[in-house]
Motif scaffolding. Structure first.
Motif: not given
Lengths: 263, 157
Positions: A224-228, A260-263
């Motif tokens: 998820a951080a990659a989407l910041e 993404v976090a739930a994947c």
């Protein structure tokens, strides 16, 4: 509702004959959108061809690395199918969140994708999981199937027979539902497979679309951080009483991060 | 055009000739006079018309009679055992699970579907499964309480 002729088809072939014999016929799947639309006179077909008797259109099977869902399989049946739950839990979860229990008991995957409501859930699954839509004529890649608001690549006398979902390495769907209708204000399917990352967005625009910049960022770093700092352009997004285009654009990022976090 | 249909309604065989466009809820109410199945919104949102078709809850306002040909239909009228209320109906009575009562037949039919799929549901399970039933009186608290109590009574039998 205006008067119309009801025809029950016992097979795909019978359904096509019945449709071709009508002036302005429509296939009837679960009827969860078509019947309310006809009550409002937004559609006035002269013939409805009921597909419920075509047993070859119903059921889920696993074929190697693919889950094949018959067009007349209900949302409830997809949600509770043990093969789907084991192979693509994100698909089962998506189906279990469509509408309400009574709608899920009647509504079908074929009806949903042929209707191509911009706020429907299934388009995100079909595109996000890189499915293939199998019709009586051909196989259509997910990226070529949904064209615009309520518009697909289906021809007038073309019928969805099944949808083939390749089993991903991992996938998750997250949506921000309209609190009344449960349609997706924005819904995002994120999937990772050997072919790469796909991010499919429903509810936000005229039709389901892939968030290219998100896919690229997640390909380099699946977190998820990659989407910041990334966002989708709000210029072509839907704007209505439920949400502005800018709000939807923000939701695309939030729902993608959650998926993404739930994947 | 008209279509010939036959089905089982609350255990009784029914046959009829109806106009193709006839809705199932219209047939149940106007032809069979089973007026316990209510029409609230007629836009498939409120769930007051919920019945069971082949054992699954559906909205009778969004189904044609022709689609029910050959099916087994259960309505609220078929739930009690004569004058003896079904445990789920009794639970609604005992827990004050209704005020005006308009949504209640649909609530009870949905409740039975919930318990069929999940014999001991949690409060959260019940709240989520009531997504398709609207009540404008109670605020749902006593409906949820009723369904949890009804589920317990059904399991005890």
């Amino acid at each position: 509702m205006e008067a119309f002729n009801y025809r029950k088809a016992g097979s795909v072939d019978e359904a096509l004959v019945a449709l071709n014999g009508a002036d302005d016929g429509k296939f009837l799947a679960g009827g969860m959108t078509l019947l309310p639309t006809m009550k409002q006179m937004l559609a006035t077909p002269d013939t409805l061809v009921d597909l419920a008797g075509a047993s070859e259109l119903v059921g889920v099977s696993r074929d190697g690395d693919t889950i094949v869902v018959g067009a007349m399989t209900t949302h409830a049946a997809v949600a509770s199918n043990s093969d789907v739950q084991a192979a693509i839990p994100a698909l089962a979860a998506l189906a279990s969140g469509i509408g309400d229990p009574m709608v899920r008991n009647r509504g079908t995957i074929g009806g949903s994708i042929a209707n191509a409501d911009p706020a429907a859930d299934y388009p995100a699954a079909v595109v996000g999981l890189n499915a293939t839509v199998n019709t009586n004529k051909r196989s259509i890649a997910a990226d070529d199937f949904f064209l615009d608001v309520f518009e697909t690549a289906l021809e007038e006398d073309e019928l969805v027979v099944s949808v083939s979902f390749p089993i991903p390495l991992k996938a998750a769907y997250r949506k921000f539902p309209n609190p009344a209708s449960r349609y997706a204000v924005v819904g995002v399917m994120v999937a990772q497979s050997a072919e790469g990352i796909r991010v499919a967005v429903t509810g936000a625009a005229a039709s389901v679309f892939r968030a290219d910049s998100f896919e690229q960022a997640l390909s380099a770093d699946f977190s998820a951080a990659a989407l910041e700092g990334l966002s989708v352009d709000s210029d072509n997004l839907n704007e209505d009483i439920h949400a502005s285009a800018a709000y939807r654009a923000n939701l695309v990022g939030v729902m993608t991060k959650r998926a993404v976090a739930a994947c | 055009m008209s279509v010939s249909v036959s089905m089982t309604v609350n255990g009784k065989a029914v046959a009829a000739e109806v106009a193709d466009e006839t809705l199932l809820v219209t047939f149940l109410r106007d032809d069979l006079r089973l007026t316990g199945t209510h029409v609230g919104c007629d836009t498939s949102q409120c769930g007051a018309c919920t019945i069971h078709v082949n054992g699954s809850a559906v909205k009778a306002c969004t189904m044609l009679v022709a689609q029910a040909d050959g099916c087994e239909i259960d309505t609220i009228e078929g739930v009690s055992d004569g004058e003896t209320l079904h445990p789920m109906q009794q639970a609604f009575k005992d827990n004050h699970g209704l005020q005006c009562g308009f949504c209640t037949p649909g609530m009870v039919m949905s409740a039975l579907d919930i318990v069929k799929n999940n014999p001991s549901p949690s409060e959260q399970d019940v709240r989520e499964a009531l997504e398709g039933n609207l009540c404008r009186c109670t605020g749902y608290t006593n409906i949820v309480r009723s369904i949890l109590a009804g589920a317990k009574d059904m399991e005890a039998r």
